[in-house]
Enzyme design. Structure first.
Site, PDB file in Angstrom:
ATOM      1  N   ASP A 155     106.130  18.899-201.365  1.00 52.90           N
ATOM      2  CA  ASP A 155     105.720  18.794-200.029  1.00 52.90           C
ATOM      3  C   ASP A 155     104.408  19.771-199.837  1.00 52.90           C
ATOM      4  OD1 ASP A 155     107.968  20.614-199.252  1.00 52.90           O
ATOM      5  OD2 ASP A 155     108.333  18.851-197.704  1.00 52.90           O
TER       6      ASP A 155
ATOM      7  N   ASP B 254     109.292  14.990-203.595  1.00 53.23           N
ATOM      8  CA  ASP B 254     110.052  15.000-202.256  1.00 53.23           C
ATOM      9  C   ASP B 254     110.276  14.402-201.167  1.00 53.23           C
ATOM     10  OD1 ASP B 254     111.090  17.942-202.303  1.00 53.23           O
ATOM     11  OD2 ASP B 254     109.163  19.107-201.511  1.00 53.23           O
TER      12      ASP B 254
ATOM     13  N   GLU C 188     115.982  17.282-198.026  1.00 51.88           N
ATOM     14  CA  GLU C 188     115.696  18.460-197.877  1.00 51.88           C
ATOM     15  C   GLU C 188     117.406  18.272-196.518  1.00 51.88           C
ATOM     16  OE1 GLU C 188     112.823  21.157-195.662  1.00 51.88           O
ATOM     17  OE2 GLU C 188     111.440  20.757-197.198  1.00 51.88           O
TER      18      GLU C 188
ATOM     19  N   GLU D 148     117.540  27.295-202.639  1.00 51.93           N
ATOM     20  CA  GLU D 148     116.482  27.896-201.758  1.00 51.93           C
ATOM     21  C   GLU D 148     115.873  29.408-200.798  1.00 51.93           C
ATOM     22  OE1 GLU D 148     111.729  27.754-200.398  1.00 51.93           O
ATOM     23  OE2 GLU D 148     112.868  25.996-200.468  1.00 51.93           O
TER      24      GLU D 148
END
Length: 259
Positions: free
Chosen positions: A42, A80, A111, A178
């Site tokens: 994204d 994503d 996520e 991340e």
């Protein structure tokens, strides 16, 4: 590569290389390289559409970018799930994930884990491979108070470890880590049997991912964890300036180029 190869890669100690891609032109180039995986992030919102965050990325955008990339490559594609698509109920999340696979993705990336365990499990049991994304999850940047390294305190680190273990338990095929401390990323990598793919998380993850335009020097984005492999921005500007000069001095097109 297929989804079953994720476990095999980790067992054999094979590091996985992953880059983002959003269009068929770059996909065709990547298809001719040794890159293992393509992520349709994204991040397209920022890289391709000029937005300041990933939040504006829509399902329409993500599906079209996925279709474009698939038209240029046979490599394994992860796409994503956009902001809030997993927070509007099971049916909506399943529909969105299905749209990405129909468009050409092999797997979807989501996520976070806590608060959406049912959805992650449902997608996996529905035949939709899921890659989890933990640590600095850009869709949560408002809650984090900005794009900051995560997992720096003992409590925060333990939460990410628990999420990683839960992701594996729910059937996720891999995990992106991340912007977390390298020590924490190494600990998570050893704690789960599925591959970890790092970005700003140190060398001891099972693989690495970078935004393609960042590593090619096309965006001006120079975070510490981004290694620039090409000064692409300057090369492209030089080529455009040379073309403009050739037009102005009437050296383009030449006789041979108009036959």
């Amino acid at each position: 590569m297929n989804t079953l190869d994720f476990h095999k890669a980790k067992e054999e100690g094979k590091k996985l290389s992953m880059v983002t891609c959003y269009d068929a032109t770059f996909a065709k180039l990547i298809d001719q390289t040794n890159i293992d995986l393509i992520l349709i992030g994204d991040s397209a919102s920022m890289v391709m559409h000029g937005e300041n965050t990933t939040l504006p990325a829509s399902m329409e955008w993500m599906a079209e970018h996925t279709r474009s990339v698939r038209n240029g490559t046979q490599k394994y594609i992860v796409a994503d799930m956009p902001f809030l698509t997993t927070r509007k109920g099971l049916e909506y999340a399943t529909d969105c994930a299905g749209r990405l696979l129909v468009a050409g993705a092999n797997c979807v990336k989501i996520e976070g884990v806590f608060g959406q365990e049912e959805i992650l499990r449902h997608l996996v049991l529905s035949g939709i491979p899921v890659m989890s994304h933990l640590g600095l999850t850009p869709q949560f940047y408002q809650a984090f108070g900005g794009h900051k390294m995560q997992g720096k305190t003992e409590e925060a680190a333990e939460k990410i470890i628990e999420e990683a273990k839960k992701a594996e338990e729910l059937g996720c095929c891999s995990i992106v880590l991340e912007c977390i401390p390298a020590v924490l990323a190494e600990k998570i990598t050893k704690a789960v049997s599925i591959p970890t793919i790092g970005i700003g998380a140190g060398v001891n993850c099972d693989g690495q991912v970078l935004v393609l335009q960042d590593m090619l020097g096309m965006t001006g984005f120079k975070m510490r964890f981004v290694r620039q492999y090409l000064n692409g921005g300057e090369l492209i500007k030089n080529a455009l300036n040379q073309y403009a000069e050739d037009v102005k001095n009437a050296s383009f097109p030449s006789g041979d180029e108009i036959k």
